[in-house]
Structure formats: structure tokens, C-alpha cells
Design a protein around this motif. Structure first.
Motif, short mmCIF file in Angstrom:
data_model
loop_
_atom_site.label_atom_id
_atom_site.label_comp_id
_atom_site.label_asym_id
_atom_site.label_seq_id
_atom_site.Cartn_x
_atom_site.Cartn_y
_atom_site.Cartn_z
N LEU A 54 0.71 -1.20 -0.02
CA LEU A 54 -0.07 0.15 -0.07
C LEU A 54 0.87 1.28 -0.06
CD1 LEU A 54 -2.83 1.36 0.03
CD2 LEU A 54 -2.69 1.10 2.67
N GLY A 55 1.98 1.22 0.68
CA GLY A 55 2.85 2.21 0.76
C GLY A 55 3.42 2.43 -0.73
N ARG A 56 3.87 1.65 -1.38
CA ARG A 56 4.39 1.89 -2.60
C ARG A 56 3.33 2.28 -3.45
NH1 ARG A 56 6.83 -3.33 -1.62
NH2 ARG A 56 5.15 -4.16 -2.41
N GLU A 57 2.11 1.90 -3.45
CA GLU A 57 1.01 2.42 -4.33
C GLU A 57 0.69 3.80 -3.96
OE1 GLU A 57 -2.63 0.16 -4.44
OE2 GLU A 57 -1.63 -1.69 -4.56
N LEU A 58 0.71 4.24 -2.51
CA LEU A 58 0.53 5.63 -2.23
C LEU A 58 1.81 6.53 -2.76
CD1 LEU A 58 -0.68 5.21 1.52
CD2 LEU A 58 -1.77 6.34 -0.35
N ARG A 59 2.78 6.27 -2.84
CA ARG A 59 3.99 6.96 -3.24
C ARG A 59 3.77 7.14 -4.69
NH1 ARG A 59 6.48 4.27 0.96
NH2 ARG A 59 7.07 2.46 -0.42
N ARG A 60 3.59 6.27 -5.32
CA ARG A 60 3.55 6.05 -6.78
C ARG A 60 2.36 6.96 -7.28
NH1 ARG A 60 1.49 1.24 -8.13
NH2 ARG A 60 3.52 0.30 -7.40
N SER A 61 1.41 6.87 -6.69
CA SER A 61 0.37 8.12 -6.95
C SER A 61 0.50 9.28 -6.61
CB SER A 61 -1.03 7.48 -6.00
OG SER A 61 -2.10 8.28 -6.37
N PHE A 62 1.17 9.36 -5.26
CA PHE A 62 1.43 10.89 -4.84
C PHE A 62 2.25 11.60 -5.89
CE2 PHE A 62 0.28 9.95 -0.31
CZ PHE A 62 -0.85 10.20 -0.39
N TRP A 63 3.36 10.60 -6.36
CA TRP A 63 4.46 11.25 -7.33
C TRP A 63 3.59 11.53 -8.58
CZ3 TRP A 63 9.05 12.93 -6.93
CH2 TRP A 63 9.65 13.18 -8.13
N GLN A 64 2.79 10.98 -9.17
CA GLN A 64 2.01 11.12 -10.40
C GLN A 64 1.11 12.20 -10.23
OE1 GLN A 64 0.52 7.45 -11.51
NE2 GLN A 64 2.67 6.45 -12.27
N ARG A 108 -4.60 15.69 -1.10
CA ARG A 108 -3.73 14.65 -0.71
C ARG A 108 -4.38 13.64 0.13
NH1 ARG A 108 2.63 14.22 0.16
NH2 ARG A 108 2.45 14.72 -2.23
N ARG A 109 -4.93 13.93 1.26
CA ARG A 109 -5.66 13.38 2.03
C ARG A 109 -6.80 12.27 1.37
NH1 ARG A 109 -6.39 13.37 7.94
NH2 ARG A 109 -8.07 11.62 8.39
N GLY A 110 -7.44 13.00 0.50
CA GLY A 110 -8.59 12.39 -0.44
C GLY A 110 -8.11 11.46 -1.28
N ILE A 115 -7.13 5.67 -2.54
CA ILE A 115 -6.11 4.58 -2.84
C ILE A 115 -6.46 3.25 -1.87
CG2 ILE A 115 -3.75 3.76 -2.66
CD1 ILE A 115 -3.11 6.69 -3.71
N LEU A 116 -6.73 3.85 -0.60
CA LEU A 116 -6.95 2.97 0.45
C LEU A 116 -8.10 1.95 0.09
CD1 LEU A 116 -6.53 1.53 3.40
CD2 LEU A 116 -8.10 3.50 4.08
N SER A 117 -9.54 2.62 -0.21
CA SER A 117 -10.57 1.92 -0.82
C SER A 117 -10.17 0.96 -2.24
CB SER A 117 -11.54 3.07 -1.05
OG SER A 117 -11.84 3.82 -0.01
N ASP A 118 -9.62 1.47 -3.00
CA ASP A 118 -9.16 0.78 -4.15
C ASP A 118 -8.60 -0.68 -3.69
OD1 ASP A 118 -10.47 2.43 -5.66
OD2 ASP A 118 -8.37 3.49 -6.37
N TYR A 119 -7.39 -0.29 -2.65
CA TYR A 119 -6.77 -1.41 -2.25
C TYR A 119 -7.56 -2.39 -1.65
CZ TYR A 119 -2.96 -4.15 -0.21
OH TYR A 119 -2.02 -5.19 0.07
N LEU A 120 -8.38 -2.19 -0.60
CA LEU A 120 -9.16 -2.96 0.24
C LEU A 120 -10.30 -3.67 -0.76
CD1 LEU A 120 -9.99 -0.60 3.34
CD2 LEU A 120 -8.64 -2.96 3.15
#
Length: 154
Positions: A54-64, A108-110, A115-120
Motif C-alpha cells: 500500500l505504501g508503494r501504491e501511495l508513493r507512486r500515486s502521490f508522485w504522479q 492529498r488526504r482524499g 487508494i486505500l479503498s481501491d486497495y481494500l
């Protein structure tokens, strides 16, 4: 040398932003503030591998998604510095700077919540049930800490 100066300036702006934000919110947070973040039980309930993924997905998304916002943060801190150096102090302009920073943080929080919901949603029913069990344990721990904290404050 130019890179070092830029890094130093960026670091100083972060510190100024943290201090300004802290005082704008009414002073330093309580000692156990980090435990009161509403999203913390959700992240603690993941197992180590899930948390890393999940951390990797968050960083990737935040970066993009946050490329434009990264510049917005720096510009916002620079504007705060301008306001702080003005005489007389322009409170309305400073409040606007802080409001703009809040909007960036909410964006950013949104994004993180999405991403959390997508992951779950991608987890199997068994994985989600195991996650729910761990989340229930985290919520129980949080409740016990809050009761203890309140008892100490009374």
C-alpha cells in the motif's frame, strides 16, 4: 553548491511551515498526538507485506498526481515568508495562505483515501475478513489508550 543551497532553503521552508502550522492550530500537539490520527488504526491493521504494498501504491500515486501540488507547497511557504516579513502584518493574507495549504493537504488526504479503498476492494473476502479482525484489535487498543489518557487528565 547551488543544489545545497536549494536543499537548505527547502528544509528551512518546511521547518517554518511546521512551526507556523503548529501555532496556527493552537500550539504543539499533545504528547500522544500521533496516536490520535483517525487513519492510523486502518494502516496499523495491515500486515507488513500489505503495508509495504500500500505504501508503494501511495508513493507512486502521490508522485504522479501531486506533481503540480509539490510546486504549490513551496510557493505557499514562500508567500508565508513574504507575509511574515511585511509590516504591518497582513493577517487576512496569512489566513489565506494557511487555507490554501489546508486545501492542498485535503486533496492529498482524499487521494490517499481513494487508494486505500481501491486497495481494500482488491483483497479477497478472506483477506478483508482478516484485515477487519486486525482492525478490530487496533480499535480496541485505541479505546483503551483513550480511556487511560482521559483518566490521567482528570
Amino acid at each position: 553548491m547551488r543544489i545545497l543551497l536549494f536543499v537548505s532553503l527547502a528544509f528551512n521552508l518546511v521547518i517554518v511551515g511546521l512551526v507556523v502550522g503548529m501555532f496556527a492550530k493552537g500550539g504543539p500537539p499533545p504528547r500522544d498526538y500521533h496516536r490520535s490520527d483517525p487513519v492510523l488504526p486502518f494502516t496499523r491493521a495491515f500486515d507488513d507485506d500489505q503495508r509495504k504494498e500500500l505504501g508503494r501504491e501511495l508513493r507512486r500515486s502521490f508522485w504522479q498526481k501531486d506533481k503540480k501540488e509539490r510546486g504549490g507547497w513551496v510557493e505557499s511557504y514562500q508567500e508565508a515568508l513574504e507575509v511574515l516579513r511585511e509590516d504591518p502584518f497582513d493577517r487576512a493574507r496569512f489566513d489565506t495562505v494557511i487555507a490554501n495549504q489546508k486545501a492542498l493537504a485535503e486533496s492529498r488526504r482524499g487521494n490517499g483515501q481513494e487508494i486505500l479503498s481501491d486497495y481494500l476492494e482488491k483483497l479477497s473476502p478472506e483477506e478483508r475478513a482478516a484485515y477487519a479482525d486486525r482492525l478490530e484489535e487496533e480499535i480496541s487498543r485505541l479505546s483503551k489508550r483513550r480511556k487511560h489518557w482521559r483518566k490521567d487528565r482528570d
